[in-house]
Write an enzyme that holds these catalytic residues in place. Structure first.
Site, short mmCIF file in Angstrom:
data_model
loop_
_atom_site.label_atom_id
_atom_site.label_comp_id
_atom_site.label_asym_id
_atom_site.label_seq_id
_atom_site.Cartn_x
_atom_site.Cartn_y
_atom_site.Cartn_z
N LYS A 235 0.82 -1.19 0.00
CA LYS A 235 0.00 0.00 0.00
C LYS A 235 0.86 1.25 0.00
CE LYS A 235 -2.91 -2.59 3.17
NZ LYS A 235 -2.78 -2.99 4.56
N GLY A 236 2.15 1.08 0.29
CA GLY A 236 3.03 2.21 0.56
C GLY A 236 3.16 3.24 -0.55
N GLU B 121 7.43 2.79 -6.37
CA GLU B 121 7.61 2.23 -5.03
C GLU B 121 7.78 3.34 -3.99
OE1 GLU B 121 7.16 0.19 -2.87
OE2 GLU B 121 8.36 -1.61 -2.97
N ASP C 55 14.84 -0.80 -0.24
CA ASP C 55 15.61 -1.15 0.96
C ASP C 55 16.61 -2.25 0.57
OD1 ASP C 55 16.16 -1.08 3.71
OD2 ASP C 55 14.63 -2.54 4.19
N PHE D 155 14.45 3.79 10.27
CA PHE D 155 13.09 3.39 9.90
C PHE D 155 12.24 4.64 9.70
CE2 PHE D 155 8.94 1.52 10.09
CZ PHE D 155 9.14 0.37 9.33
N VAL D 156 11.76 4.82 8.50
CA VAL D 156 11.02 6.03 8.17
C VAL D 156 9.53 5.74 7.98
CG1 VAL D 156 12.96 7.29 7.17
CG2 VAL D 156 11.63 5.78 5.71
N ASP E 256 4.57 2.96 6.48
CA ASP E 256 3.92 2.65 7.75
C ASP E 256 4.88 2.05 8.76
OD1 ASP E 256 4.12 0.13 6.28
OD2 ASP E 256 2.95 -0.69 7.93
N ARG F 43 0.81 6.15 7.71
CA ARG F 43 0.87 6.27 6.25
C ARG F 43 0.40 7.66 5.80
NH1 ARG F 43 1.84 1.26 3.91
NH2 ARG F 43 0.94 -0.55 4.93
P1 IMP Z 1 12.95 -4.44 0.14
O1 IMP Z 1 12.41 -5.64 -0.57
O2 IMP Z 1 13.82 -4.81 1.32
O3 IMP Z 1 13.64 -3.44 -0.77
O4 IMP Z 1 11.72 -3.82 0.85
C1 IMP Z 1 11.07 -2.72 0.50
C2 IMP Z 1 9.80 -2.65 1.33
O5 IMP Z 1 10.08 -2.73 2.73
C3 IMP Z 1 9.15 -1.31 1.11
O6 IMP Z 1 8.24 -1.38 0.05
C4 IMP Z 1 8.50 -1.04 2.45
O7 IMP Z 1 7.20 -1.60 2.45
C5 IMP Z 1 9.35 -1.76 3.46
N1 IMP Z 1 10.28 -0.84 4.15
C6 IMP Z 1 11.63 -0.84 4.04
N2 IMP Z 1 12.18 0.12 4.80
C7 IMP Z 1 11.16 0.75 5.40
C8 IMP Z 1 11.08 1.89 6.32
O8 IMP Z 1 12.08 2.51 6.74
N3 IMP Z 1 9.84 2.24 6.72
C9 IMP Z 1 8.70 1.62 6.29
N4 IMP Z 1 8.73 0.57 5.44
C10 IMP Z 1 9.94 0.14 5.00
MG MG Z 2 6.15 -1.35 0.18
#
Ligand code: IMP
Ligand code: MG
Length: 173
Positions: free
Chosen positions: A41-42, A97, A101, A150-151, A157, A163
């Site tokens: 949902k982000g 996106e 991360d 963590f943002v 969220d 959100r």
């Molecule tokens: P990745 O697969 O590790 O790149 O994950 C990305 C997903 O992790 C994002 O779409 C977010 O939903 C979640 N995420 C990663 N870091 C954060 C953060 O600092 N705050 C909130 N959600 C995060």
């Molecule tokens: Mg996400």
């Protein structure tokens, strides 16, 4: 306990950067239609603001994925919860996106959508946390590079909360 949220990137800064990104996409996609795919949902808040500021015709679709892990660390296994409603074949696709991360989610989606024969496939993220990257991801555009914290806010969220904050915040406890 009530958490305190500190402002990392203000509403004005986020809005100004999204306007710049919209103008850059308009220039690059002149004469085309951009098919935006939001990752639920982000990305929803960012996708709405970005597309509202664009002059290029836009069509929208959504996907939902989750990556399994122990809460703070992901296992690397990505599960598709909701697939697209429409085909991407022959379309100029931009995946939108909230944050990049580890790169696991986006690398999975790029492979999945790439196999469906879009005319072009690019990735835009509002935030990028490069320190945490495990799998490299080729980004077309990034809003802001953020430190390894963590943002929340602007779609992001913490246990489904925050959100709707109009800025990017950090939880200060
Ligand atoms: P990745 O697969 O590790 O790149 O994950 C990305 C997903 O992790 C994002 O779409 C977010 O939903 C979640 N995420 C990663 N870091 C954060 C953060 O600092 N705050 C909130 N959600 C995060
Ligand atoms: Mg996400």
């Amino acid at each position: 306990m009530k958490e305190q949220i500190g402002v990392l990137i203000s509403e004005e800064e986020v809005d100004a950067r999204i306007a710049e990104m919209a103008a850059e996409i308009d220039a690059a996609y002149e004469g085309k239609t951009v098919h935006m795919i939001g990752i639920l949902k982000g990305s929803v808040f960012f996708m709405c603001e970005l597309s509202k500021k664009m002059k290029t015709p836009v069509t929208l679709d959504f996907m939902s994925v989750s990556s399994y892990g122990d809460g703070t660390r992901s296992s690397g296994i990505v599960k598709l919860n909701k697939d697209l409603d429409e085909t991407v074949e022959g379309k100029d696709v931009i995946i939108v996106e909230d944050i990049l991360d580890s790169g696991r989610t986006l690398s999975y989606l790029i492979k999945l959508l790439g196999e469906r024969k879009p005319a072009s496939l690019k990735v835009i993220t509002l935030l990028d946390k490069p320190e945490r990257r495990v799998i490299p991801v080729d980004l077309y555009m990034t809003g802001f590079v953020v430190p390894d914290r963590f943002v929340v806010g602007y779609g992001l969220d913490c246990a489904q909360k925050y959100r709707n904050l109009p800025y990017i915040g950090v939880i200060e406890q």
